[in-house]
Design an enzyme around this catalytic site. Structure first.
Site, short mmCIF file in Angstrom:
data_model
loop_
_atom_site.label_atom_id
_atom_site.label_comp_id
_atom_site.label_asym_id
_atom_site.label_seq_id
_atom_site.Cartn_x
_atom_site.Cartn_y
_atom_site.Cartn_z
N LYS A 79 9.01 4.35 -4.39
CA LYS A 79 8.94 4.26 -2.92
C LYS A 79 10.31 3.90 -2.37
CE LYS A 79 6.10 2.06 0.71
NZ LYS A 79 5.00 1.10 0.96
N SER A 154 1.14 2.97 3.78
CA SER A 154 2.47 3.50 3.98
C SER A 154 3.06 4.19 2.74
CB SER A 154 3.41 2.38 4.41
OG SER A 154 3.57 1.42 3.38
N SER A 178 -1.25 -0.61 1.69
CA SER A 178 -0.38 0.56 1.55
C SER A 178 -0.29 1.20 0.18
CB SER A 178 1.03 0.20 2.00
OG SER A 178 1.10 0.28 3.39
N1 GLN Z 1 -1.28 -0.20 7.49
C1 GLN Z 1 -0.86 -1.57 7.47
C2 GLN Z 1 0.30 -1.74 8.44
O1 GLN Z 1 0.53 -0.84 9.15
C3 GLN Z 1 -0.47 -1.96 6.09
C4 GLN Z 1 0.83 -1.42 5.68
C5 GLN Z 1 1.26 -1.89 4.34
O2 GLN Z 1 0.46 -2.31 3.51
N2 GLN Z 1 2.55 -1.85 4.12
O3 GLN Z 1 0.93 -2.74 8.50
#
Ligand code: GLN
Length: 486
Positions: A79, A154, A178
């Protein structure tokens, strides 16, 4: 063209050991697959073919000298929030578009020591803020099962790369879902380890009390192998757990007879698609048939507050963490204004996308003098209530099982302008994140032709039992090693 890219890491490792093919051939197969499908999927921000071939050659010499370990020569995606020395790391933001890190993150260092082969840096929502990978400054990733749909986020690039055959294993990061949510939407396995299991050294910070790196792969064994590689103590992260990590592979392929599985009723809310509900109910029947004791009377009453708690704490921490992007120390800088303050303002106005700006505003507001007690402090107190409910549940149950996401993958564009609808994607993953507990998403079938994920949550540092249940379920349910037919 060879289709070695279809293999799991453990299958590939066996074949590399048996000299059926070399890491160079395996890597070329993955690079060819990337060339073929990447224009449709866009799982990556940066591809690193030269580096991959060089690392594959090194891996081959390790197989020749008998010093190979399970990840030696395995093509992986990382990532693009995980810093890699000499390879551009952007966090999917314009503000870091040209940032070449001068050092390696702990997790990448571990992958290098293991002799893994990095084929590229995977796409994500900018600074990991989002659930669809649409908030990337470099354009969205497409779901390999249906290119009109999001892969989740994400870590959407990391999950899509695995589902599309553009890597064999990948690293994602999970702050509120994410890793697990994109794994569910892409039909692959994703594990968010216990907070403190994996060092955050060299992970571009979002919500520091929540962020955790974890593996995404095509089966539970691969994910366990990757966790073994990246987990364990690192003195450079003060929140890294000093206890030695148990052998995760020990938990694979064992039976789960008599294991106590709690199913919290608060997770079966309106808004869950009927097809998702049906797959989860089937999965529970499978666990029951394996001898686990399923109890659906579990109640975790504060579940509904996890979303509010998360969206105070994560943006608050983000607003502090992102203060460092001021146009002086890193990346993009607009120096056209008359004063330092103008330059800082312009750098941030142009460098950050809208979702990132929204989080910084929310967080700065929640932390400001007049509102700190009402929002941030209150959220931390409710966080403790959520933790206590989980602690009470784990006194009775070995694991807690829930759906990973209320829906299957949704169309690109459907929620991107409605932040609240986007935030609701993580209702099932946020509670474990807020509490810092380990949890995995494993594929449990399809609804409307799209993958559904089953979430298994464990007690602190009990990834072993999470993997044990996941591996037993996978062996009985038959949903391992799925590659989308692109
Ligand atoms: N969807 C959540 C957010 O927008 C979690 C994102 C994540 O786990 N990095 O913060």
């Amino acid at each position: 063209m060879s289709d070695f890219w279809r293999l799991t890491a453990h299958e590939a490792h066996e074949k590399l050991r048996a000299k059926e093919f070399s890491s160079l051939e395996l890597t070329r197969s993955v690079l060819d697959r990337i060339a073929e499908v990447e224009p449709k999927v866009h799982a990556y921000i940066t591809n690193t073919p030269e580096l991959a071939l060089e690392q594959a050659r090194e891996a081959d010499s390790r197989y020749a000298s008998g010093t190979a370990t399970p990840l030696t020569g395995i093509p992986v995606a990382v990532k693009d929030l995980i810093v890699t020395k000499g390879t551009r790391t952007t966090a999917a933001s314009r503000i870091l578009e040209n940032f070449i890190p001068p050092y390696d993150s702990h997790v990448y260092e571990q992958l290098r020591k293991a002799g893994a082969v990095m084929v590229g840096k995977a796409n994500l929502d900018e600074f990991a803020m989002g659930s669809s990978t649409e908030h990337s400054a470099f354009g969205p990733t497409h779901n390999p099962w249906n290119l009109d749909l999001v892969p989740g986020g994400s870590s959407g690039g990391s999950a899509a790369a695995i589902a599309a055959g553009e890597a064999i294993l990948s690293l994602g990061s999970d702050t509120g879902g994410s890793i697990r949510q994109p794994a569910a939407l892409c039909g692959v396995v994703g594990l968010d380890p216990t907070y403190g299991r994996v060092s955050r050294f060299g992970i571009i910070a979002f919500g520091s009390s929540l962020d955790q790196v974890g593996p995404i792969g095509r089966d539970v064994e691969d994910v366990a192998t990757m966790l073994q590689c990246i987990g364990g103590h690192d003195p450079r992260d003060s929140t890294s757990n000093p206890e030695p990590m148990p052998d995760m592979r020990h938990y694979l392929g064992r039976d789960i007879r008599g294991m106590k599985v709690g199913v919290p009723r608060e997770y079966f809310i309106s808004g869950m698609e009927p097809g998702v509900k049906a797959r989860i109910e089937e999965a529970l029947k499978t666990l029951d048939s394996l001898g686990a004791e399923i109890d659906t009377s579990l109640s975790l009453p504060s579940t509904e507050h996890a979303l509010a708690v998360y969206y105070i704490i994560a943006p608050s921490e983000a607003s502090a963490n992102l203060a460092r992007y001021d146009g002086v120390k890193y990346g993009f800088s607009d120096r056209s204004g008359p004063t330092m303050w103008d330059n800082m303002e312009q750098t941030r106005a142009q460098g950050f996308g809208n979702e990132v700006k929204r989080r910084i505003m929310l967080g700065t507001y929640a932390l400001s003098a007049g509102y700190y007690d009402a929002f941030y402090l209150k959220a931390q107190k409710v966080r403790t209530v959520i933790n206590n409910e989980f602690a009470a549940a784990f006194a009775k149950y070995d694991v807690i099982v829930t759906p990973t996401s209320p829906t299957v993958a949704f169309p690109i564009g459907a929620k991107v302008d409605d932040p609240y609808a986007m935030y609701l994607n993580d209702v099932y993953t946020l509670p474990a994140s807020v509490a810092g507990l380990p949890s995995i998403s494993v594929p449990c079938g399809f609804s409307e032709g799209l993958p559904v994920g089953l979430q298994i949550i464990g007690n602190f540092f009990d990834e072993g039992r999470v993997l044990q249940v996941a591996s037993a379920y996978e062996a009985a349910g038959g949903w391992a090693n799925q590659v989308a037919g692109l």
